[in-house]
Design a protein around this motif. Structure first.
Motif, short mmCIF file in Angstrom:
data_model
loop_
_atom_site.label_atom_id
_atom_site.label_comp_id
_atom_site.label_asym_id
_atom_site.label_seq_id
_atom_site.Cartn_x
_atom_site.Cartn_y
_atom_site.Cartn_z
N ARG A 48 0.77 -1.23 0.09
CA ARG A 48 0.07 -0.16 -0.08
C ARG A 48 0.93 1.11 -0.15
NH1 ARG A 48 -3.60 2.11 4.96
NH2 ARG A 48 -1.39 1.87 5.74
N THR A 49 0.93 2.17 -0.90
CA THR A 49 1.71 3.12 -1.38
C THR A 49 1.17 4.53 -0.08
OG1 THR A 49 0.50 4.14 -2.90
CG2 THR A 49 2.10 2.50 -3.42
N ASN A 50 0.42 4.37 0.67
CA ASN A 50 0.21 5.73 1.43
C ASN A 50 0.19 5.26 2.97
OD1 ASN A 50 -0.13 7.06 -0.91
ND2 ASN A 50 -2.45 6.99 -0.85
N PRO A 51 1.15 4.90 3.25
CA PRO A 51 1.18 4.41 4.97
C PRO A 51 0.81 5.80 5.59
CG PRO A 51 3.61 5.04 4.07
CD PRO A 51 2.74 5.09 2.95
N VAL A 52 0.29 5.66 6.83
CA VAL A 52 -0.02 6.49 7.66
C VAL A 52 1.15 6.93 8.48
CG1 VAL A 52 -1.63 7.19 9.81
CG2 VAL A 52 -2.29 5.58 8.03
N SER A 53 1.49 8.37 8.20
CA SER A 53 2.76 8.58 8.76
C SER A 53 2.95 10.24 9.18
CB SER A 53 3.98 8.70 7.64
OG SER A 53 3.74 9.43 6.41
N ALA A 54 3.72 10.55 9.77
CA ALA A 54 3.77 12.19 10.55
C ALA A 54 5.28 12.29 10.69
CB ALA A 54 2.93 12.01 11.70
N GLU A 55 5.61 13.41 10.75
CA GLU A 55 6.72 14.04 10.96
C GLU A 55 7.15 13.63 12.54
OE1 GLU A 55 9.34 15.51 9.49
OE2 GLU A 55 8.33 14.92 7.51
N ALA A 56 8.47 13.33 12.99
CA ALA A 56 8.48 12.83 14.13
C ALA A 56 8.27 13.85 15.33
CB ALA A 56 10.16 12.40 14.19
N ALA A 111 -4.44 8.88 14.28
CA ALA A 111 -4.95 7.53 14.44
C ALA A 111 -6.29 7.44 14.51
CB ALA A 111 -4.24 7.19 16.06
N LEU A 112 -7.31 8.14 15.03
CA LEU A 112 -8.45 8.08 15.18
C LEU A 112 -9.13 8.17 13.84
CD1 LEU A 112 -9.35 10.05 18.48
CD2 LEU A 112 -9.77 7.52 18.02
N THR A 151 -6.15 3.49 12.81
CA THR A 151 -5.02 2.81 12.50
C THR A 151 -4.33 2.37 13.87
OG1 THR A 151 -2.70 2.46 11.36
CG2 THR A 151 -3.32 4.70 12.17
N HIS A 152 -3.65 1.48 14.09
CA HIS A 152 -2.97 1.07 15.33
C HIS A 152 -1.32 1.62 15.34
CE1 HIS A 152 -2.05 -2.56 12.88
NE2 HIS A 152 -0.98 -2.54 13.87
N ALA A 153 -1.01 2.01 14.18
CA ALA A 153 0.33 2.44 13.99
C ALA A 153 0.63 3.79 13.13
CB ALA A 153 1.45 1.28 13.39
N ILE A 154 1.38 4.43 13.36
CA ILE A 154 1.82 5.66 12.71
C ILE A 154 3.19 5.61 12.54
CG2 ILE A 154 1.71 8.32 12.59
CD1 ILE A 154 -0.83 7.99 14.18
N TYR A 155 3.66 5.61 11.20
CA TYR A 155 5.16 5.72 11.04
C TYR A 155 5.85 7.06 11.13
CZ TYR A 155 4.08 1.05 10.07
OH TYR A 155 3.69 -0.32 9.86
N LEU A 156 6.63 7.39 11.81
CA LEU A 156 7.25 8.85 12.01
C LEU A 156 8.73 8.95 11.15
CD1 LEU A 156 7.04 8.86 15.82
CD2 LEU A 156 5.50 9.69 14.17
N THR A 157 8.56 10.11 10.48
CA THR A 157 9.50 10.33 9.55
C THR A 157 10.28 11.71 9.63
OG1 THR A 157 7.96 11.53 7.70
CG2 THR A 157 8.45 9.09 7.61
N GLU A 158 11.56 11.83 9.06
CA GLU A 158 12.31 13.10 9.30
C GLU A 158 12.53 13.33 7.90
OE1 GLU A 158 15.24 13.16 12.23
OE2 GLU A 158 13.82 13.23 13.85
N ALA A 159 12.18 14.18 7.13
CA ALA A 159 12.52 14.52 5.68
C ALA A 159 12.26 13.29 4.98
CB ALA A 159 13.92 15.01 5.67
N GLY A 208 11.03 6.13 13.22
CA GLY A 208 10.05 5.21 14.32
C GLY A 208 8.92 4.99 13.77
N VAL A 209 8.11 4.66 15.04
CA VAL A 209 6.78 4.25 14.91
C VAL A 209 5.93 4.55 16.26
CG1 VAL A 209 7.02 1.72 15.65
CG2 VAL A 209 5.05 2.38 14.20
N VAL A 210 4.85 4.97 16.33
CA VAL A 210 4.17 5.21 17.59
C VAL A 210 2.72 4.18 17.47
CG1 VAL A 210 2.71 6.82 18.61
CG2 VAL A 210 4.97 7.43 18.07
N THR A 211 2.74 3.43 18.26
CA THR A 211 1.59 2.65 18.20
C THR A 211 0.38 3.50 19.02
OG1 THR A 211 2.11 1.33 20.25
CG2 THR A 211 2.84 0.55 18.02
N ALA A 212 -1.07 2.84 18.95
CA ALA A 212 -2.24 3.22 19.66
C ALA A 212 -1.75 2.89 21.09
CB ALA A 212 -3.32 2.44 19.15
N LEU A 213 -1.20 1.89 21.39
CA LEU A 213 -0.86 1.77 22.84
C LEU A 213 0.07 2.76 23.45
CD1 LEU A 213 -1.50 -0.07 25.46
CD2 LEU A 213 0.42 -1.47 24.75
#
Length: 147
Positions: free
Chosen positions: A98-106, A117-118, A122-130, A135-140
């Motif tokens: 899937r080419t559109n992962p749920v992501s956000a800046e770190a 997330a709401l 999703t239960h996982a948000i992938y964190l990016t820098e540029a 990293g990843v942040v989970t719902a937990l």
């Protein structure tokens, strides 16, 4: 944020990605390019969908992969049929991710991550820098940080 993220490289075969997910007991993992750019996400469900797809779809995927590697197509139908039987070995994670992962800046706030997330359910948000996966942040994680 968890900085230890199990990743799939986009050039891995679907079979290798399937074994990787099973070995790490994961239902999905981010897909990264060779420069660690986050390019997608691949789940066990998507792999199962590919493995159970019709022969025509898998033949097209095999031919796409063959064309990228050699510049030509497999024109002999008997040969193509042989390749299709092992499509999961010849096709790559990139082809079915899937080419559109749920992501956000770190540096995104926990409140914004919670809202994302709401919104995305999703239960996982992938964190990016540029654009690079860091990293990843989970719902937990979000739940623990907001209590």
């Amino acid at each position: 944020m968890n900085t230890q993220v199990a990743c799939i490289y986009e050039g891995w075969s679907i079979d290798r990605a399937r074994h990787f997910l099973a070995r790490h007991n994961l239902s999905q993992a981010p897909v990264i390019a060779s420069d660690h750019q986050l390019v997608g996400v691949l789940s066990s469900a998507r792999i199962a969908g590919f493995l159970n797809s019709d022969e025509t779809y898998r033949a097209q995927a095999v031919n796409d992969s063959f064309r990228r590697a050699t510049g030509t197509e497999i024109e002999n139908l008997d040969e193509l049929t042989q390749w299709v039987r092992r499509a999961q070995v010849y096709c790559t994670a990139h082809q079915i991710m899937r080419t559109n992962p749920v992501s956000a800046e770190a540096d995104t706030s926990i409140e914004a991550l919670r809202a994302l997330a709401l919104q995305e359910q999703t239960h996982a948000i992938y964190l990016t820098e540029a654009g690079l996966l860091v990293g990843v942040v989970t719902a937990l994680d979000i739940l623990a940080a907001t209590t």
